[in-house]
Design a protein around this motif. Sequence first.
Motif, PDB file in Angstrom:
ATOM      1  N   ILE A 369     -20.477   4.625  -1.605  1.00  0.00           N
ATOM      2  CA  ILE A 369     -20.431   5.292  -2.907  1.00  0.00           C
ATOM      3  C   ILE A 369     -21.835   5.757  -3.266  1.00  0.00           C
ATOM      4  N   GLU A 381     -19.366  14.407 -10.333  1.00  0.00           N
ATOM      5  CA  GLU A 381     -18.053  14.609  -9.717  1.00  0.00           C
ATOM      6  C   GLU A 381     -18.188  15.336  -8.385  1.00  0.00           C
ATOM      7  N   LEU A 384     -19.570  12.953  -5.701  1.00  0.00           N
ATOM      8  CA  LEU A 384     -18.569  11.995  -5.221  1.00  0.00           C
ATOM      9  C   LEU A 384     -17.571  12.671  -4.293  1.00  0.00           C
ATOM     10  N   LEU A 389     -14.798  11.107  -1.661  1.00  0.00           N
ATOM     11  CA  LEU A 389     -14.132  10.263  -2.643  1.00  0.00           C
ATOM     12  C   LEU A 389     -13.533  11.129  -3.752  1.00  0.00           C
ATOM     13  N   VAL A 391     -12.467  11.530  -7.914  1.00  0.00           N
ATOM     14  CA  VAL A 391     -12.905  11.093  -9.240  1.00  0.00           C
ATOM     15  C   VAL A 391     -11.712  10.510  -9.978  1.00  0.00           C
ATOM     16  N   THR A 410     -20.886   3.807 -12.194  1.00  0.00           N
ATOM     17  CA  THR A 410     -19.576   4.041 -11.602  1.00  0.00           C
ATOM     18  C   THR A 410     -18.887   2.706 -11.360  1.00  0.00           C
ATOM     19  N   ALA A 414     -22.506   1.976  -7.249  1.00  0.00           N
ATOM     20  CA  ALA A 414     -23.128   2.670  -6.123  1.00  0.00           C
ATOM     21  C   ALA A 414     -23.589   1.674  -5.067  1.00  0.00           C
ATOM     22  N   VAL A 424     -12.980   6.858  -7.680  1.00  0.00           N
ATOM     23  CA  VAL A 424     -14.086   6.134  -8.310  1.00  0.00           C
ATOM     24  C   VAL A 424     -14.133   6.526  -9.790  1.00  0.00           C
TER      25      VAL A 424
END
Length: 441
Positions: A369, A381, A384, A389, A391, A410, A414, A424
């Motif tokens: 992450i 966003e 990620l 990953l 959102v 988050t 992280a 996430v």
Amino acid sequence: MIDKGYLLGERYRIIDTLGEGGMANVYLAEDIILQRKVAVKILRLDLQNEPQTQARFQREALATSELSHPNIVSVLDVGTDHGLPYMVMEYVDGPNLKEYIQKNSPLDLNEIIRIMDQILSAVALAHKHNVIHRDLKPQNILMDKRGNIKIADFGIAVALNQSSITQTNSVMGSVHYMSPEQTRGGMVTKQSDIYSLGIILYELITGTVPFNGDTPVAIALKHAQEPIPSIRKKDSSVPQALENVVLKATAKDPRDRYATAQEMKADLDSSLDPERADEPVFVPYHGNNDDKTIVLPGFKPQKEEKEVVEPAKTESVESSKLVKKKTFLQNVKSHKWWWLISIIAAGLIIFMMIFALSGTGNKRQDVNIPDVTNIAEKAAESKLEAAGLQVGKIIRRQSDDIKKGRVIATKPTAGNSLERGKSVDIIVSSCSSMVKVPDMV
């Protein structure tokens, strides 16, 4: 010792002794110019003739004076009196945090978070200026009569060499809050301070430190090898999310701890939220640290006794080998069923290993992450999604440290690993918290 009534630096009249330590003594004094009480810290007399110690004391005092924060004891003046270095600080009229815990334990969880928020805010500023405290403990955290926290003794520990530090009673007592890497003699980083903060949080919740022992070495070994005792086993009313803050801050491997004090504060502030009621127990990703064990002061490990066999004659050595060979063959013949069972068991183990290795191709793909703290929501966003990953929830929360529209943290945090394609959650700053303006009329 400085006598009462002595006028230090022709300005500060000594009133009383506040404390005596292995590195310095602290006195209550009166500033005769501004007519206010101050605390004066003076290096011990037996250390004043060391030029290197004096120079470092001066540098650390000047560095500490740059830390302007309401929760850090202010340094008002630095000087020397007849070759004796001293540092003048604001006087905090109140107990230290250790005394406060002993008198008021058990503390309300909201009160604990209020105290820790002030400590974390101060440490975050110090770390921003690359100042590592190295000796965070409740005895170095003061509290005034209004309940405001003041952290003292920033950076003084580095004013002395390592051998001098480990010989003092004050630092020996600090082993209850030292990180495993400090007890091993490793590199001290910001994560070392975060470990100490986790131990302080543990003591605020339970009223006791997690590890005790007859000697400092015994306590240090527990920090390095034993897991932190469960808080919820002592008090089931403590939310798992709050215990997880302690577990993450006190992870054995620094990589599993919070990256910053600010990140720990954000996680702590949401630990009582109902949405985190079913949070699982925190499990460190890297496990126990594999650093080498070092010899702590006053601890002498026993030497391993190696058995040395010196053959008297070559013939005796050769004859002993023949005896071993005969014994081996005899054992095979007399215990053939055991050998057959052992061979079958070994074959099963090898088969299982081959089967396990053949399935590694189907192993899920994990990604780390990324750190998106203190950046805009849309940028977070995108970062990620670029990492593979998705959102998840967007959680709005007030923050005094992060600007509106930027990411506070988050969930998961992280640095943790997560299966590619998983979601996430993002905690975004809505605005700074509101405070009531006092009536100044």
